[in-house]
Design an enzyme around this catalytic site. Structure first.
Site, mmCIF file in Angstrom:
data_model
loop_
_atom_site.group_PDB
_atom_site.id
_atom_site.type_symbol
_atom_site.label_atom_id
_atom_site.label_comp_id
_atom_site.label_asym_id
_atom_site.label_seq_id
_atom_site.Cartn_x
_atom_site.Cartn_y
_atom_site.Cartn_z
ATOM 1 N N LYS A 134 0.813 -1.216 0.000
ATOM 2 C CA LYS A 134 0.000 0.000 0.000
ATOM 3 C C LYS A 134 0.848 1.268 0.000
ATOM 4 O O LYS A 134 0.551 2.223 -0.726
ATOM 5 C CB LYS A 134 -0.897 0.009 1.231
ATOM 6 C CG LYS A 134 -2.069 -0.938 1.132
ATOM 7 C CD LYS A 134 -2.664 -1.210 2.490
ATOM 8 C CE LYS A 134 -3.770 -2.208 2.392
ATOM 9 N NZ LYS A 134 -5.082 -1.599 2.169
ATOM 10 N N GLU A 162 -4.173 8.156 6.757
ATOM 11 C CA GLU A 162 -4.887 8.834 5.662
ATOM 12 C C GLU A 162 -5.980 9.711 6.235
ATOM 13 O O GLU A 162 -6.571 9.384 7.265
ATOM 14 C CB GLU A 162 -5.562 7.798 4.751
ATOM 15 C CG GLU A 162 -4.646 7.212 3.698
ATOM 16 C CD GLU A 162 -5.329 6.166 2.823
ATOM 17 O OE1 GLU A 162 -4.635 5.559 2.016
ATOM 18 O OE2 GLU A 162 -6.554 5.949 2.960
ATOM 19 N N HIS A 198 -16.130 -2.180 5.589
ATOM 20 C CA HIS A 198 -15.039 -1.990 4.627
ATOM 21 C C HIS A 198 -14.774 -3.215 3.759
ATOM 22 O O HIS A 198 -13.727 -3.308 3.131
ATOM 23 C CB HIS A 198 -13.726 -1.589 5.329
ATOM 24 C CG HIS A 198 -13.858 -0.357 6.154
ATOM 25 N ND1 HIS A 198 -14.372 0.808 5.662
ATOM 26 C CD2 HIS A 198 -13.551 -0.118 7.445
ATOM 27 C CE1 HIS A 198 -14.386 1.711 6.607
ATOM 28 N NE2 HIS A 198 -13.900 1.175 7.703
ATOM 29 N N ARG A 249 -3.747 -8.881 -8.853
ATOM 30 C CA ARG A 249 -4.313 -10.224 -9.077
ATOM 31 C C ARG A 249 -5.702 -10.063 -9.684
ATOM 32 O O ARG A 249 -6.195 -8.944 -9.840
ATOM 33 C CB ARG A 249 -4.445 -10.933 -7.744
ATOM 34 C CG ARG A 249 -5.247 -10.066 -6.751
ATOM 35 C CD ARG A 249 -5.654 -10.799 -5.517
ATOM 36 N NE ARG A 249 -6.103 -9.899 -4.470
ATOM 37 C CZ ARG A 249 -7.309 -9.392 -4.362
ATOM 38 N NH1 ARG A 249 -8.234 -9.645 -5.257
ATOM 39 N NH2 ARG A 249 -7.618 -8.574 -3.367
HETATM 40 P P1 ADP Z 1 -8.137 -3.243 2.246
HETATM 41 O O1 ADP Z 1 -6.878 -3.483 1.490
HETATM 42 O O2 ADP Z 1 -8.080 -3.706 3.656
HETATM 43 O O3 ADP Z 1 -9.345 -3.682 1.502
HETATM 44 P P2 ADP Z 1 -8.450 -0.482 1.379
HETATM 45 O O4 ADP Z 1 -7.412 0.550 1.585
HETATM 46 O O5 ADP Z 1 -8.579 -1.054 0.003
HETATM 47 O O6 ADP Z 1 -8.230 -1.659 2.433
HETATM 48 O O7 ADP Z 1 -9.863 0.095 1.819
HETATM 49 C C1 ADP Z 1 -11.005 -0.695 1.946
HETATM 50 C C2 ADP Z 1 -12.209 0.192 2.178
HETATM 51 O O8 ADP Z 1 -12.027 0.980 3.369
HETATM 52 C C3 ADP Z 1 -12.481 1.212 1.104
HETATM 53 O O9 ADP Z 1 -13.221 0.686 0.021
HETATM 54 C C4 ADP Z 1 -13.282 2.241 1.872
HETATM 55 O O10 ADP Z 1 -14.596 1.816 2.103
HETATM 56 C C5 ADP Z 1 -12.576 2.266 3.205
HETATM 57 N N1 ADP Z 1 -11.501 3.280 3.224
HETATM 58 C C6 ADP Z 1 -10.185 3.054 3.021
HETATM 59 N N2 ADP Z 1 -9.478 4.214 3.112
HETATM 60 C C7 ADP Z 1 -10.367 5.181 3.354
HETATM 61 C C8 ADP Z 1 -10.270 6.610 3.570
HETATM 62 N N3 ADP Z 1 -9.098 7.242 3.555
HETATM 63 N N4 ADP Z 1 -11.412 7.301 3.800
HETATM 64 C C9 ADP Z 1 -12.610 6.670 3.852
HETATM 65 N N5 ADP Z 1 -12.760 5.348 3.676
HETATM 66 C C10 ADP Z 1 -11.667 4.600 3.440
#
Ligand code: ADP
Length: 513
Positions: A116, A199, A234, A291
């Site tokens: 990430k 973030e 999430h 992937r």
């Molecule tokens: P993972 O790899 O655990 O799936 P992600 O970074 O892809 O984590 O985020 C998964 C979900 O979490 C996103 O689709 C969103 O719903 C929420 N999310 C992640 N980062 C943020 C953010 N900065 N602000 C608001 N929601 C977030």
């Protein structure tokens, strides 16, 4: 082309991959743990090999055992599916050492894009907007100073996190210190890595992701977007394509950003660039999944492309025979993830024996699944049973079909979350496409309205189902007119697939000795 592909996975995705192999005339090799001996993927594969006890770290995560099976079976390629080892660069490295092709990106690209924080750094370098925050893992005091300057709420994320896990929302400065400490120790326990990054927490964003394909000859194309804002804690539970908010212009901008990033990371094969989109349609890079995604079928349904076959073709060194301009989404597709879990009991997993089942069929229905009647769903893995994918000419027709398909779906012996999707499909906001990543969590907190008694005369203005019905009829009629008008002109998708075929024939001819 390959002769025998080892599928280093289980469940519906293993079945999905072996089906592609069979259509391509390639033999498939399945692996299974002790509890998966009778699993569907084992029954359908050409060959199957046991790789140990149920816990995945003793079976599906054991690269040494997989490589041993690959050698014994004489496999010339490995497809990792998603989850398990799919994003672990050690697998493509082990394949490389064994002289076996890995169907996925090179390990260096996984490292450059899959982590990430590395992904965020690369995105900034190529001017892809990222969610505001810290670019590198930060210590507590640095992170807190940044949170203060950005303003709360902020999200602490585990560098090694994934699957919606390892995130902690912090609303105020007073709770920051303990939140940071707890998040770091949780991250250490769950992922063996305590590093965190930070973030800005975006309020009510949408999750929109771009599917990309890259061949080994420098061509990178976007296959358009998927809207994945229907999430529980999430984690995605339903996805659709196209996104209800995406214009052709925004699709192009997000696609350009995704392709730029993939190029910068030396990406090859299928990948997904995830973004959050705010209410003013600004988009921010979130992460790259190096992937195939669970939700890839919605893209397949609207593009007419088979992503698994294309992954195999790319790994075999073929060129992608189309440019992104030729990819125009046709109609609309939605996917719902049917889990063995109990919505009445906080979505607790509900494994067990499937006593009876009836699966939906008919126009516009696709079931990707790894289960059958009489099989016992083990409690050792993710409880995903089936993905119900539905497509139609319009979003309205797709939703009506999904509602109809869910009515046909019956499973007894275990509980499933099918009712959750019936509930979502009755929500006017969902029908209008007015969703965001917290929408489902908010919905689940609301008390459920008493079941409405069927009205003698439904009013399309106040009754969302009647409105959807009227729109679906209108769409069906409109589509029939469109088809009549376009009868003499080839659609871009048809053109693409026939070009792909022509290209395939040409390559075959060129490769003949
Ligand atoms: P993972 O790899 O655990 O799936 P992600 O970074 O892809 O984590 O985020 C998964 C979900 O979490 C996103 O689709 C969103 O719903 C929420 N999310 C992640 N980062 C943020 C953010 N900065 N602000 C608001 N929601 C977030």
């Amino acid at each position: 082309m390959f002769k025998k592909i080892l599928i280093a996975n289980r469940g519906e995705i293993a079945v999905r991959i072996l089906r592609a192999c069979r259509e391509l005339g390639i033999k498939s090799v399945a692996v299974f743990s002790d509890v998966d001996r009778k699993a569907l993927h084992v029954q359908l594969a050409d060959e199957a090999y046991g790789i140990g006890p149920a816990p995945s770290r003793e079976s599906y995560l054991r690269i040494d055992k997989l490589m041993d099976v690959a050698r014994r079976a004489g496999s010339d390629a490995v497809h990792p599916g998603y989850g398990f080892l799919a994003e672990n660069p050690a697998l493509p490295r082990a394949c490389g050492e064994a002289g076996i092709t890995f169907i996925g990106p090179p390990p260096e690209a996984m490292e450059a894009l899959g982590s990430k924080t590395a992904g965020r750094r690369l995105a900034r370098r190529v001017e892809v907007p990222t969610v505001p925050g810290a670019n590198d893992p930060t210590d507590r005091s640095q992170a807190q100073a940044l949170a203060q300057s950005m303003g709360y709420p902020v999200l602490l994320k585990a560098v090694a996190g994934g699957g919606g896990k390892g995130m902690r929302l912090v609303y105020s400065d007073t709770e920051f210190e303990s939140a940071f400490r707890n998040a770091a120790s949780e991250a250490l326990n769950a992922f063996g890595d305590e590093r965190l990054y930070l973030e800005k927490y975006l309020e009510r964003p949408r999750h929109v992701e771009i599917q990309i394909l890259a061949d080994a000859h420098g061509r990178v194309v976007s296959l358009g977007e998927r809207e994945c804002s229907i999430q529980r804690r999430h984690q995605k539970v339903a996805e659709e394509s196209p996104s209800p908010i995406i214009t052709a212009e925004l699709r192009k901008k997000m696609s350009d950003a995704a392709v730029r990033l993939a190029r910068a990371g030396g990406y090859v094969n299928a990948g997904t660039v995830e973004f959050l989109v705010d209410q003013r349609l600004n988009f921010y890079f979130l992460e790259v999944n190096t992937r195939l995604q669970v939700e890839h079928p919605v893209t397949e349904q609207v593009t007419g492309l088979d992503l698994v076959k294309l992954q195999i073709a790319i790994a075999a060194g073929h060129r992608l025979p189309f440019a992104w301009e030729s990819i125009t989404p046709r109609g609309h597709a939605m996917e719902v993830r049917l889990y063995a879990e109990d919505p009445e009991n906080n979505f607790f997993p509900s494994p067990g024996k499937i006593l009876a089942r009836h699966t939906p069929s008919g126009p516009g229905i696709r079931m990707d699944e790894g289960v059958y009647e009489g099989w016992t769903v083990p409690n050792d893995y993710d409880p995903l049973l089936s993905k119900l994918i539905v497509w139609g000419n319009s979003r309205e027709e797709t939703m009506a079909r999904l509602r109809r398909a869910l009515d046909e779906y019956v499973v007894t012996g275990i509980r499933t979350n099918a009712g959750l999707f019936r509930r979502i499909l009755a929500e006017p906001e969902f029908l209008r496409g007015e969703i965001h990543t917290r929408w489902l969590d908010d919905l689940l907190r609301r008390p459920r309205a008493a079941a409405a008694s069927p009205a003698a005369h439904s009013n399309p203005v106040t009754d969302p189902n009647a409105a959807a019905e009227a729109a679906a009829i209108a769409a069906a009629v409109w589509q029939a007119k469109q088809n009549a008008r376009q009868a003499s002109t080839a659609s871009p998708v048809n053109e693409t697939s026939s070009r792909w075929k022509m290209e395939g024939r040409r390559e075959q001819r060129d490769r003949m000795p």
